[in-house]
Motif scaffolding. Structure first.
Motif, short mmCIF file in Angstrom:
data_model
loop_
_atom_site.label_atom_id
_atom_site.label_comp_id
_atom_site.label_asym_id
_atom_site.label_seq_id
_atom_site.Cartn_x
_atom_site.Cartn_y
_atom_site.Cartn_z
N ASP A 7 1.11 -1.38 -0.13
CA ASP A 7 -0.11 -0.13 -0.33
C ASP A 7 0.74 1.73 0.29
N GLU A 8 2.26 0.69 0.52
CA GLU A 8 3.02 2.06 -0.24
C GLU A 8 3.27 3.18 -0.77
N ILE A 9 3.04 2.18 -1.68
CA ILE A 9 4.03 1.79 -3.39
C ILE A 9 2.94 2.83 -3.85
N LYS A 10 3.41 3.87 -3.88
CA LYS A 10 1.90 5.18 -4.77
C LYS A 10 1.85 5.29 -5.79
N PRO A 11 0.08 5.28 -6.32
CA PRO A 11 -0.46 5.65 -8.25
C PRO A 11 0.78 6.22 -8.52
N GLY A 12 1.47 5.83 -10.06
CA GLY A 12 2.60 6.83 -10.56
C GLY A 12 3.77 6.24 -10.78
N THR A 13 3.90 5.23 -9.17
CA THR A 13 5.67 4.27 -9.95
C THR A 13 6.05 3.56 -11.10
N LYS A 14 6.64 4.46 -11.57
CA LYS A 14 8.00 3.86 -13.17
C LYS A 14 8.51 2.26 -12.38
N ILE A 15 8.24 1.29 -13.17
CA ILE A 15 8.64 0.36 -12.69
C ILE A 15 9.38 -0.17 -13.99
N ASP A 16 10.81 -0.55 -13.83
CA ASP A 16 11.72 -0.55 -14.78
C ASP A 16 11.94 -1.96 -15.07
N VAL A 17 11.53 -2.92 -16.71
CA VAL A 17 11.92 -4.59 -16.31
C VAL A 17 12.30 -4.51 -17.40
N THR A 18 12.79 -5.78 -17.26
CA THR A 18 13.38 -6.21 -18.13
C THR A 18 13.41 -7.77 -19.27
N LEU A 19 12.75 -8.32 -19.81
CA LEU A 19 12.84 -9.59 -19.91
C LEU A 19 14.07 -10.51 -20.87
N GLY A 20 14.29 -11.45 -20.40
CA GLY A 20 15.28 -12.09 -20.75
C GLY A 20 14.95 -13.50 -22.28
N ARG A 21 16.08 -14.03 -22.43
CA ARG A 21 15.70 -14.72 -23.71
C ARG A 21 14.92 -16.10 -23.57
N ARG A 22 13.88 -16.48 -24.30
CA ARG A 22 13.16 -17.70 -23.75
C ARG A 22 13.84 -18.99 -24.87
N PHE A 23 13.41 -19.81 -24.52
CA PHE A 23 13.96 -20.72 -25.47
C PHE A 23 13.02 -21.71 -27.20
N THR A 24 11.49 -21.21 -26.47
CA THR A 24 10.44 -21.35 -27.60
C THR A 24 9.50 -20.14 -27.31
#
Length: 543
Positions: free
Chosen positions: A199-216
């Motif tokens: 609940d302490e995470i405020k709306p509008g917070t930017k989250i940096d996400v990095t997705l790796g390589r998948r096999f299939t």
């Protein structure tokens, strides 16, 4: 008559002309002879083609037009027919002049024909088109035998994106929308919840996400990296290490020194405080708090000094959070004329004076929105048919209209009570109490605490009543009084340990130096830089 030669001109004097005949020149010489004759006979004018009457009318109009002044002086005889005729002439001439203005439109030049065919291809091979248009320019080379078509396009090694936490959203749903598998999204959510409340995470917070390589291609990409600011003083980072996710905490140094602003009132307290750097909301709240103890327009002098302290948080990364007003004071001739401190007592925040006494002044609120139908005093009872004391006020209103508590208090009675019908009685501070009768439904219970303006029931017609209305009574020391004669003043005092904590907080705020919150933050990284090994070796060699 013979022709005559005019010598020395002719003199017209009442029809007499001086002439001499040519025949006499030889005999009589060049003398002159006087001869009196009648006026020369004029040849008759040719007969007019127009009728006589029409000709007279045309001559008459020609004379009138000739005598008419078409360009009179518009500075004279203003408002006369001649002036208006001149104005009309001026208007017509100006309109005619404007109609003769030339056209200033553009002149169309020669337009080159569009390139087509071979000419267009040659021009395209020499130009550079932006990527937005595909950049398909330049000379194209034909494919050779070394070029082989791919059965499918290769996937990108990783994908970087930024997700935003919306209002009413959850971290788990945000990660799922970003492409994180459900199992990994739940794992990350549980890891974050173990460090900080979600609940302490405020709306509008930017989250940096990095997705790796998948096999299939039939499975989601694995989460390689995730980073966001969980709190003002905390950054969280999730990294993949040996097929496992690991959470790293990155605390942020925060300075919580309150912001204190002092200055002279001058011609305007508001403008002076704003010029000194005080936030607008803090100045407005300050004026409201000070206005409860004195008149801002009459009691505050231009030579007085204002004292404003607000919550102020600064992070070493540069972000600033401005909170609520904490202290409001007025100083006159080196002495504090007013000191108000915000304090929470009994779960409720209030403004207290330096002595530990809090006040909130104002009349009792209206118990219902309906109009008043009966006053306090003697009257003839509508049912019993005899005069007796009416110990309260009656308010009209529709059946089921809400009834409000006039101020904070405790419910001492809630239920049926004889002719009052459904009745509620409240006990307030200052030995005051209030009663509400003829309710259709009661919304509170015995012993419960109510706040000012809270709904405690609904208008009805229970008990001795001729129609839906509210009978409102006010008590002092248990005796009924006229409700319109009381102006309620609520006072609360601190005592014991709570008063000691209040005094300690007041001293702490008064010891804050004005502008201290704006000084540079001494971060942990700067301390480590000063304590490097090379620095210590240098100091030892010098000593």
């Amino acid at each position: 008559m013979k022709p005559c030669l005019l010598l020395g001109g002719s003199q017209h004097r009442e029809g007499v002309h001086l002439f001499k005949s040519i025949d006499m020149l030889a005999d009589q010489g060049m003398g002159t002879a006087a001869m009196a004759v009648d006026a020369p006979v004029q040849e008759p004018a040719p007969a007019s083609v127009l009728p006589e009457k029409l000709a007279h009318k045309i001559d008459d109009w020609r004379d009138r037009l000739a005598q008419t002044d078409w360009v009179p002086d518009l500075g004279r005889d203003i408002g006369s027919l001649t002036w208006f005729r001149g104005l009309a002439t001026l208007t017509l001439l100006c309109g005619f002049a404007l109609s003769c203005l030339p056209d200033f439109g553009p002149i169309n030049g020669h337009a080159k024909a569009a390139l087509t065919g071979l000419h267009a291809d040659r021009a395209r091979s020499q130009m550079i088109a932006p990527l937005a248009f595909g950049a398909d320019t330049g000379i194209s080379m034909a494919a050779t035998d070394a070029v082989r078509p791919l059965s499918e396009s290769p996937e990108r090694p990783f994908i970087e994106l930024v997700a935003t936490l919306g209002r009413g959203d959850s971290l788990h749903r945000v990660l799922q929308r970003a492409g994180v598998a459900d199992g990994q999204a739940r794992e990350v959510t549980d890891m974050v919840a173990g460090e900080v409340s979600l609940d302490e995470i405020k709306p509008g917070t930017k989250i940096d996400v990095t997705l790796g390589r998948r096999f299939t291609k039939n499975q989601p990409r694995p989460l390689d990296h995730l980073a966001f600011r969980a709190r003002f003083d905390l950054n969280l980072e999730v990294l993949r290490s040996a097929d496992q996710l690991k959470l790293n905490r990155k605390p942020i140094l925060v300075d919580n020194t309150p912001l204190r602003i002092k200055g002279e009132v001058g011609s305007s307290l508001y403008r002076s405080a704003r010029a000194a750097g005080a936030p607008a909301e803090a100045v407005q709240k300050y004026l409201q708090v000070i206005g409860k103890t004195m008149s801002v327009s009459r009691d505050i002098r231009s030579t007085d000094k204002y004292d404003i302290i607000v919550e102020y948080r600064r992070a070493e990364t540069g972000e600033v959070e401005v909170g609520d007003l904490l202290f409001a004071g007025i100083e006159r001739d080196g002495k504090m004329k007013a000191q108000m401190l915000k304090w929470t007592s009994g779960g409720r925040s209030n403004w207290f004076e330096a002595s530990g006494v809090g006040q909130s002044r104002g009349e009792l609120v209206r118990p219902t929105a309906g109009r008043q139908t009966s006053n306090y005093g003697m009257r003839r009872h509508p049912i019993l048919r005899y005069s007796r004391m009416h110990s309260g006020m009656d308010f009209g209103g529709g059946y089921g209209a809400p009834i409000y508590a006039v101020t904070d208090g405790v419910v001492t009675y809630a239920g049926r009570k004889g002719g009052y019908g459904k009745y509620v009685k409240l006990k307030h501070s200052g030995k005051l109490g209030s009663g509400y009768a003829h309710m259709s439904r009661i919304a509170v219970s015995n012993g419960s605490r109510v706040r000012k303006g809270q709904i405690i029931g609904y208008i009805g017609s229970t008990g001795l009543s001729t129609g839906p209305h509210l009978h409102y009574e006010l008590y002092r020391n248990g005796r009924k009084i006229n409700p319109s004669s009381v102006k309620f003043v609520e006072r609360s005092e601190l005592a014991g340990k709570e008063l000691a904590r209040f005094k300690e907080e007041l001293r702490r705020l008064q010891n804050v130096t004005p502008g201290a919150a704006l000084s540079a933050i001494k971060s942990a990284s700067s301390d480590q830089e000063q304590q490097r090994e090379i620095s210590r070796i240098g100091k030892q060699s010098i000593s």
